[in-house]
Design a protein around this motif. Structure first.
Motif, short mmCIF file in Angstrom:
data_model
loop_
_atom_site.label_atom_id
_atom_site.label_comp_id
_atom_site.label_asym_id
_atom_site.label_seq_id
_atom_site.Cartn_x
_atom_site.Cartn_y
_atom_site.Cartn_z
N PRO A 129 13.15 3.32 9.30
CA PRO A 129 12.75 4.77 9.79
C PRO A 129 11.43 4.36 9.60
CG PRO A 129 13.92 4.52 7.42
CD PRO A 129 14.03 3.56 8.04
N GLY A 131 8.53 5.34 9.03
CA GLY A 131 7.54 5.83 7.49
C GLY A 131 8.30 5.46 5.86
N PRO A 132 6.55 5.71 5.29
CA PRO A 132 7.54 4.90 3.98
C PRO A 132 8.43 5.88 3.60
CG PRO A 132 4.80 5.72 4.30
CD PRO A 132 5.79 6.10 5.79
N ASP A 190 7.13 -3.75 14.14
CA ASP A 190 6.43 -3.25 12.93
C ASP A 190 5.41 -3.89 12.55
OD1 ASP A 190 8.04 -1.33 10.92
OD2 ASP A 190 7.27 -2.99 10.07
N GLU A 194 1.40 -2.52 11.58
CA GLU A 194 1.24 -2.00 10.27
C GLU A 194 0.57 -3.11 10.42
OE1 GLU A 194 5.44 -3.35 8.06
OE2 GLU A 194 5.00 -5.35 7.86
N LEU A 198 -1.68 0.80 11.43
CA LEU A 198 -1.09 1.73 10.35
C LEU A 198 -2.03 1.30 9.40
CD1 LEU A 198 2.49 1.93 11.48
CD2 LEU A 198 0.87 3.26 12.26
N CYS A 199 -2.05 -0.37 8.54
CA CYS A 199 -2.45 -0.73 7.16
C CYS A 199 -3.50 -1.50 7.21
CB CYS A 199 -1.69 -1.43 6.71
SG CYS A 199 0.38 0.09 7.12
C1 LIG Z 1 3.45 1.19 8.00
C2 LIG Z 1 4.60 0.14 7.11
C3 LIG Z 1 5.39 -0.22 7.24
O1 LIG Z 1 6.24 -0.82 8.27
C4 LIG Z 1 6.30 1.50 6.82
C5 LIG Z 1 6.56 2.22 6.08
O2 LIG Z 1 6.94 2.05 8.13
C6 LIG Z 1 6.81 -1.36 5.60
O3 LIG Z 1 6.77 -2.07 6.21
O4 LIG Z 1 6.47 -0.45 4.87
#
Ligand SMILES: CC[C@](O)(C(C)=O)C(=O)O
Ligand SMILES: NC(=O)C1=CN([C@@H]2O[C@H](COP(=O)(O)OP(=O)(O)OC[C@H]3O[C@@H](n4cnc5c(N)ncnc54)[C@H](OP(=O)(O)O)[C@@H]3O)[C@@H](O)[C@H]2O)C=CC1
Ligand SMILES: [Mg+2]
Ligand SMILES: [Mg+2]
Length: 342
Positions: A129, A131-132, A190, A194, A198-199
């Motif tokens: 997925p 998303g968290p 991914d 992140e 995203l992070c």
């Molecule tokens: C963005 C962080 C993530 O890749 C995710 C929620 O998709 C993760 O590894 O938690």
């Protein structure tokens, strides 16, 4: 354009007479397990004794050790933290794996970086997925879903692709869209997303903005609202309709500032740094560092985590959010605060 898969393209009866073992009951685990169950799939949980075990029992699941769950399932979805998966796989999953079972992941890290080498007689695939986990559950309950990538690493039964699509449907992801990829592409994009955007990229941007304002003498509360709180409202507009939609809603003054000042913040140098981050991911340097950090019991990770939780933006934010009951902590905040105080 890439082919995007939706509910109609998945076999809704695929899981008839099949049992799925969700291994781990954390962020992704609880969401996959509950969404699959609500989609009519028989789900059991494999987990060690502890907080997640108790939670899974409380949520009405039949809960077993990892070994017991893996033994009795047709499909094993590995949702332990990436860094613990290899050891648990070696000790509890590999000894009971049978030919024809399916071994699944939500991230390709361990297979791609050879930390888990599955036997040749099982299907190996991922449904990841984008998303968290807590949002995977929340959006499902709202009748929506989080998009997912899926990839087939090994298909010995000839059913791996059908399974991937049925699983993605079961967790609600095909309401939003499923995209086929490879373990390599999922893992590298991914990790890059992140870390750079995203992070890592986002928190660094927010902190730099907050520090620039407070160091110039502006009130920390004003800086918090400006650089963190409002971010969600801006991102919501981008989520709903892209940058164009966000720019439609903001003032023309803000839009002009966006055009002329954004490129002064994120420069060619930033892009060079992003390329260096991507290279470290692609050549395994990042993976090596993360594996070693865990072998040493995370000294650097823990030190940075404690420091970050005590940053002024976090301290101010905790106070301001108390006055906004509609901004409820939905999962972790109590634990994070406890760590920050220690
Ligand atoms: C963005 C962080 C993530 O890749 C995710 C929620 O998709 C993760 O590894 O938690
Ligand atoms: N977090 C996310 O939103 C996303 C995660 N992923 C991937 O999903 C996978 C799971 O990540 P995530 O949901 O964040 O993991 P979490 O850290 O949230 O949860 C891990 C779960 O595994 C359990 N666990 C930890 N160690 C062991 C062990 N030795 N034996 C048995 N159970 C154990 C934990 O139980 P306990 O309570 O006892 O510690 C917990 O239930 C990873 O591959 C990750 O990359 C993919 C997309 C997004
Ligand atoms: Mg991700
Ligand atoms: Mg990730």
């Amino acid at each position: 354009m890439a082919k995007v898969y939706y509910n109609a393209e998945a076999n809704e009866n695929f899981f008839n007479n099949k049992k799925v073992a969700v291994i781990g009951y954390g962020s992704q685990g609880h969401a996959h397990a509950q969404n699959l169950r609500d989609s009519g799939v028989e789900v059991i949980i494999g987990i060690r004794k502890g907080k997640s075990f108790d939670k899974a029992v409380e949520d009405g699941f039949n809960v077993y050790t990892v070994k017991e769950a893996a033994e009795q399932a047709d499909v094993i979805m590995n949702l332990l933290p990436d860094e613990t998966q290899p050891k648990v796989y070696q000790e509890e999953i590999k000894p009971v794996l049978r030919a024809g079972q399916a071994l699944m992941f939500a991230h390709g890290f361990n297979v791609h970086f050879n930390q888990i080498v599955p036997p040749a007689d099982v299907d190996v695939l991922l449904v990841a997925p984008k998303g968290p986990g807590h949002l995977v559950r929340r959006t499902y309950e709202q009748g929506a879903g989080v998009p997912a990538l899926f990839a087939i690493y090994q298909d010995v039964t000839g059913e791996a692709r059908e399974l991937a699509l049925a699983y993605a449907r079961g967790i609600g992801s095909l309401r939003a869209g499923g995209l086929e990829t490879t373990f390599q592409e999922e893992t590298e994009t991914d990790l890059f997303g992140e870390q750079a955007v995203l992070c890592g990229g986002l928190t660094a941007l927010v902190k730099a903005g907050f520090e620039t304002l407070t160091e110039a003498g502006y009130q920390p509360e004003v800086a918090y609202f400006e650089c963190l709180h409002e971010l969600k409202l801006i991102i919501d507009l981008m989520y709903e309709g892209g940058m164009e939609n966000m720019r439609y809603s903001i003032s023309d003054t803000a839009q002009w500032g966006d055009f002329v000042s954004g490129p002064r913040v994120v420069t060619e140098t930033t892009k060079e740094a992003m390329k260096a981050i991507l290279k470290d991911i692609q050549d395994g340097e990042f993976a090596k560092g993360w594996i070693l950090e865990n072998q040493a019991n995370r000294p650097v990770f823990n030190a940075i985590n404690n420091r970050e939780n005590q940053h002024q933006i976090e301290v101010v934010g905790r106070e301001l959010r108390k006055m906004m009951p509609f901004v409820k902590p939905q999962q972790k905040e109590k634990e994070v605060v406890a760590v920050a105080k220690n």
